[in-house]
Design a protein around this motif. Structure first.
Motif, PDB file in Angstrom:
ATOM      1  N   LEU A   1       0.827  -1.202   0.000  1.00 13.11           N
ATOM      2  CA  LEU A   1       0.000   0.000   0.000  1.00 13.11           C
ATOM      3  C   LEU A   1       0.864   1.256   0.000  1.00 13.11           C
ATOM      4  CD1 LEU A   1      -2.829   1.116   0.008  1.00 13.11           C
ATOM      5  CD2 LEU A   1      -2.839   0.951   2.491  1.00 13.11           C
ATOM      6  N   LYS A   2       1.964   1.236   0.736  1.00 15.19           N
ATOM      7  CA  LYS A   2       2.889   2.372   0.726  1.00 15.19           C
ATOM      8  C   LYS A   2       3.465   2.585  -0.673  1.00 15.19           C
ATOM      9  CE  LYS A   2       4.331   2.135   5.526  1.00 15.19           C
ATOM     10  NZ  LYS A   2       5.448   1.874   6.457  1.00 15.19           N
ATOM     11  N   ALA A   3       3.827   1.498  -1.339  1.00 14.70           N
ATOM     12  CA  ALA A   3       4.363   1.596  -2.696  1.00 14.70           C
ATOM     13  C   ALA A   3       3.313   2.132  -3.666  1.00 14.70           C
ATOM     14  CB  ALA A   3       4.865   0.228  -3.159  1.00 14.70           C
ATOM     15  N   ALA A   4       2.075   1.705  -3.506  1.00 15.30           N
ATOM     16  CA  ALA A   4       1.005   2.188  -4.383  1.00 15.30           C
ATOM     17  C   ALA A   4       0.777   3.682  -4.193  1.00 15.30           C
ATOM     18  CB  ALA A   4      -0.283   1.412  -4.109  1.00 15.30           C
TER      19      ALA A   4
ATOM     20  N   GLY B   1       2.799  14.606 -13.728  1.00 12.79           N
ATOM     21  CA  GLY B   1       1.812  15.223 -14.611  1.00 12.79           C
ATOM     22  C   GLY B   1       1.688  16.714 -14.388  1.00 12.79           C
ATOM     23  N   ILE B   2       1.629  17.121 -13.127  1.00  9.55           N
ATOM     24  CA  ILE B   2       1.506  18.552 -12.819  1.00  9.55           C
ATOM     25  C   ILE B   2       2.753  19.308 -13.268  1.00  9.55           C
ATOM     26  CG2 ILE B   2       1.389  20.209 -10.915  1.00  9.55           C
ATOM     27  CD1 ILE B   2      -0.435  18.155  -9.471  1.00  9.55           C
ATOM     28  N   ILE B   3       3.914  18.769 -12.947  1.00 10.91           N
ATOM     29  CA  ILE B   3       5.169  19.437 -13.321  1.00 10.91           C
ATOM     30  C   ILE B   3       5.331  19.463 -14.834  1.00 10.91           C
ATOM     31  CG2 ILE B   3       7.681  19.276 -13.194  1.00 10.91           C
ATOM     32  CD1 ILE B   3       7.255  18.166 -10.312  1.00 10.91           C
ATOM     33  N   GLY B   4       5.063  18.344 -15.491  1.00  5.37           N
ATOM     34  CA  GLY B   4       5.177  18.297 -16.946  1.00  5.37           C
ATOM     35  C   GLY B   4       4.240  19.267 -17.635  1.00  5.37           C
TER      36      GLY B   4
ATOM     37  N   VAL C   1      -4.686  11.888 -14.463  1.00  4.13           N
ATOM     38  CA  VAL C   1      -5.802  10.938 -14.459  1.00  4.13           C
ATOM     39  C   VAL C   1      -5.317   9.550 -14.074  1.00  4.13           C
ATOM     40  CG1 VAL C   1      -7.498   9.789 -15.934  1.00  4.13           C
ATOM     41  CG2 VAL C   1      -7.167  12.257 -16.102  1.00  4.13           C
ATOM     42  N   LEU C   2      -4.189   9.123 -14.609  1.00  4.73           N
ATOM     43  CA  LEU C   2      -3.661   7.801 -14.271  1.00  4.73           C
ATOM     44  C   LEU C   2      -3.267   7.725 -12.799  1.00  4.73           C
ATOM     45  CD1 LEU C   2      -1.516   6.939 -17.412  1.00  4.73           C
ATOM     46  CD2 LEU C   2      -3.703   5.943 -16.723  1.00  4.73           C
ATOM     47  N   GLY C   3      -2.742   8.803 -12.262  1.00  9.31           N
ATOM     48  CA  GLY C   3      -2.409   8.828 -10.837  1.00  9.31           C
ATOM     49  C   GLY C   3      -3.640   8.691  -9.966  1.00  9.31           C
ATOM     50  N   VAL C   4      -4.705   9.389 -10.326  1.00  6.71           N
ATOM     51  CA  VAL C   4      -5.948   9.289  -9.560  1.00  6.71           C
ATOM     52  C   VAL C   4      -6.526   7.876  -9.668  1.00  6.71           C
ATOM     53  CG1 VAL C   4      -8.335  10.114  -9.442  1.00  6.71           C
ATOM     54  CG2 VAL C   4      -6.452  11.746  -9.710  1.00  6.71           C
ATOM     55  N   LEU C   5      -6.466   7.292 -10.849  1.00 12.11           N
ATOM     56  CA  LEU C   5      -6.957   5.918 -11.010  1.00 12.11           C
ATOM     57  C   LEU C   5      -6.115   4.931 -10.211  1.00 12.11           C
ATOM     58  CD1 LEU C   5      -7.835   5.823 -14.821  1.00 12.11           C
ATOM     59  CD2 LEU C   5      -9.413   5.882 -12.875  1.00 12.11           C
ATOM     60  N   THR C   6      -4.810   5.149 -10.166  1.00 11.51           N
ATOM     61  CA  THR C   6      -3.935   4.280  -9.382  1.00 11.51           C
ATOM     62  C   THR C   6      -4.279   4.377  -7.901  1.00 11.51           C
ATOM     63  OG1 THR C   6      -2.154   4.564 -10.988  1.00 11.51           O
ATOM     64  CG2 THR C   6      -1.532   3.742  -8.823  1.00 11.51           C
TER      65      THR C   6
ATOM     66  N   THR D   1       1.395   6.646  -6.879  1.00 10.12           N
ATOM     67  CA  THR D   1       0.312   7.597  -7.156  1.00 10.12           C
ATOM     68  C   THR D   1       0.806   9.036  -7.073  1.00 10.12           C
ATOM     69  OG1 THR D   1      -1.363   6.068  -6.343  1.00 10.12           O
ATOM     70  CG2 THR D   1      -1.934   8.398  -6.339  1.00 10.12           C
ATOM     71  N   LEU D   2       1.483   9.354  -5.974  1.00 14.34           N
ATOM     72  CA  LEU D   2       1.987  10.719  -5.797  1.00 14.34           C
ATOM     73  C   LEU D   2       3.023  11.084  -6.860  1.00 14.34           C
ATOM     74  CD1 LEU D   2       2.259  10.857  -1.922  1.00 14.34           C
ATOM     75  CD2 LEU D   2       0.539  11.922  -3.385  1.00 14.34           C
ATOM     76  N   PHE D   3       3.884  10.135  -7.231  1.00 10.56           N
ATOM     77  CA  PHE D   3       4.893  10.394  -8.249  1.00 10.56           C
ATOM     78  C   PHE D   3       4.255  10.688  -9.603  1.00 10.56           C
ATOM     79  CE2 PHE D   3       7.519   8.769 -11.719  1.00 10.56           C
ATOM     80  CZ  PHE D   3       8.603   9.625 -11.604  1.00 10.56           C
TER      81      PHE D   3
END
Length: 60
Positions: A5-8, A19-22, A36-41, A12-14
């Motif tokens: 769960l910590k890895a997930a 996405g935000i930085i890019g 979107v992929l981060g939120v889905l993850t 997610t945060l990465f």
């Protein structure tokens, strides 16, 4: 919280941060896909690693 769960959550945060930085640096909306992929993850992590509800006998 277990290691998976910590890895997930770290993934997610990465992905969301990438996405935000890019998007901020390049100005290209294609980086919204990362957000979107981060939120889905994160949503999948909540569903996959949640605790099973306890049985009524265990609650007493």
């Amino acid at each position: 919280m277990n290691g998976a769960l910590k890895a997930a959550w770290a993934l997610t945060l990465f992905v969301i941060a990438a996405g935000i930085i890019g998007w901020a640096v390049s100005g290209r909306a294609v980086f919204a896909v990362f957000i979107v992929l981060g939120v889905l993850t994160g949503g999948a992590a909540l569903l996959a690693f949640r605790s099973a509800p306890s049985s009524p006998e265990e609650r007493k």
